[in-house]
Design a protein around this motif. Structure first.
Motif, short mmCIF file in Angstrom:
data_model
loop_
_atom_site.label_atom_id
_atom_site.label_comp_id
_atom_site.label_asym_id
_atom_site.label_seq_id
_atom_site.Cartn_x
_atom_site.Cartn_y
_atom_site.Cartn_z
N SER A 53 0.74 -1.52 0.02
CA SER A 53 -0.24 -0.08 0.37
C SER A 53 0.76 1.16 -0.24
O SER A 53 2.04 1.45 0.75
CB SER A 53 -0.87 0.14 1.20
OG SER A 53 -0.50 0.21 2.71
N ASP A 94 -4.08 5.39 -0.90
CA ASP A 94 -4.48 4.26 0.11
C ASP A 94 -4.73 4.50 1.27
O ASP A 94 -5.82 3.72 1.96
CB ASP A 94 -3.89 2.82 0.51
CG ASP A 94 -3.19 2.49 -1.29
OD1 ASP A 94 -3.85 2.80 -2.18
OD2 ASP A 94 -2.50 1.59 -1.03
N LEU A 146 -8.01 2.94 4.09
CA LEU A 146 -7.30 2.06 4.98
C LEU A 146 -7.78 2.29 6.45
O LEU A 146 -8.32 2.17 7.90
CB LEU A 146 -5.76 1.71 5.21
CG LEU A 146 -5.28 0.82 4.35
CD1 LEU A 146 -3.85 0.93 4.29
CD2 LEU A 146 -5.38 -0.62 4.10
#
Length: 343
Positions: free
Chosen positions: A109, A114, A118
């Motif tokens: 990631s 991201d 997340l």
């Protein structure tokens, strides 16, 4: 045959029975025709295959086969005067059979790209109070989901009482709880959790009339959804290893058709290790057992609250003096217990 498989797997599937039958055939305990008859008899039964249980069942026969081949290679190389070479790596792979493997080919990631998804989906934002106001304030609301919590206490200081308390609090917050005891009988765990949930003296449950009224109230709370489901089981000390403990919790979700995110292990010191090298090493056993408990808590797709306890080295003090506060140094047998624990 089914009874033999049930010793390891409680309620065995048809596939596990067939696999054990094949193993027995290779050991000369069954003939081939009998195994074929068993397979045909069970093939007509409908049912889903439990992949995890199937893999667990296959580990030992595959390991035996690998070990037999490694022994033959070792003897052959000794006779030829050759070095053992890659046999060491093959032996390590043999010992690691059944352990989880990491997928090193996945794309990592990227921070910024991201992060939003997340952090939004992070399970650690979901917290469960312990029921002790000072602790919950210190933790900012309670224990985050996906963490392993270990309570360090002296012998007979109340480890099981504390674990029952946290289980009761979790159920009162609507969470379904699975409680595995390796010390106290099931009826004692039932009494403690019911008393903690209802806020009544535990000895009231020894009186038949008061117990009947308490159970009526508890069942009403349960049926109305005001408390979560709590299941309890008891195994003998050292009777199951860390892999079987994790398998038991996962199995209960299928048996009860319920997601048990709050998992209580009473308590970690009494779990055996599946590794032969840990049989004479409490230090190694602590690492093996606590690693399994931590991994069960920190699963990426299905995280859990996992709480357990460990017994401390008895603190040194003189009669009349205040007992010293327990610290990490009092986890005498294995530092991995506090290294692997989140709290």
């Amino acid at each position: 045959l089914a009874k033999a498989v049930a010793v390891d797997h409680n309620n065995p599937t048809e596939d596990l029975v067939c696999q054990r039958a094949s193993l027995w055939m290779s050991e000369g305990k069954l003939d081939e025709q009998t195994v074929l008859n068993i397979g045909e008899a069970l093939a007509a039964q409908d049912g889903e295959v439990d992949i995890d249980a199937t893999v667990t069942e296959l580990v030992e026969p595959v390991r035996r086969h690998m070990m037999q081949g490694l022994v033959s290679k070792a003897v052959e190389r000794y006779g030829n005067g050759s070095k053992f070479g890659d046999l060491v790596d093959l032996m390590a792979a043999c010992d690691a059979l059944g352990a989880a493997a990491a997928d090193i080919e996945t794309k990592a990631s990227e921070i910024g790209e991201d992060s939003e998804l997340l952090l939004e989906c992070s399970t650690r934002a979901e917290q469960m109070p312990t029921g002790i106001c000072e602790l919950d304030s210190e933790f900012g609301g309670g224990l985050p989901c996906g963490t392993l919590t270990t309570t360090l206490m002296d012998s007979k200081a109340g480890k099981s009482v504390w674990l029952c308390q946290k289980a009761a609090v979790a159920s009162m917050h609507g969470e379904d709880v699975a409680y595995l005891s390796m010390e106290l009988p099931r009826e004692e765990i039932h009494r403690r959790i019911i008393a903690a949930t209802l806020g009544i003296p535990i000895n009231d449950l020894l009186n038949p009339k008061l117990r009947a009224e308490a159970l009526r109230v508890y069942k009403h709370l349960r049926q109305s959804g005001k408390v979560g489901k709590v299941i309890v089981e008891k195994f003998e000390q050292q009777a199951i290893n860390e892999k079987e403990v994790v398998a038991w919790f996962d199995r209960q979700e299928k048996e009860h058709n319920t997601r048990f995110r709050y998992r209580v292990m009473d308590y970690g010191d009494l779990i055996a290790s599946s590794k032969r090298e840990d049989r004479e090493s409490e230090y190694g056993r602590g690492k093996t057992v606590w690693t399994a408990l931590y991994n069960m808590a920190a699963r990426e797709e299905a995280p859990n609250w996992v709480v357990t306890a460990t017994q401390s080295k008895r603190p040194e003090s003189r009669p009349g003096q205040v007992l010293p506060m327990l610290t990490r140094k009092d986890v005498a047998d294995s530092v991995h217990k506090y290294r692997l624990s989140d709290f």
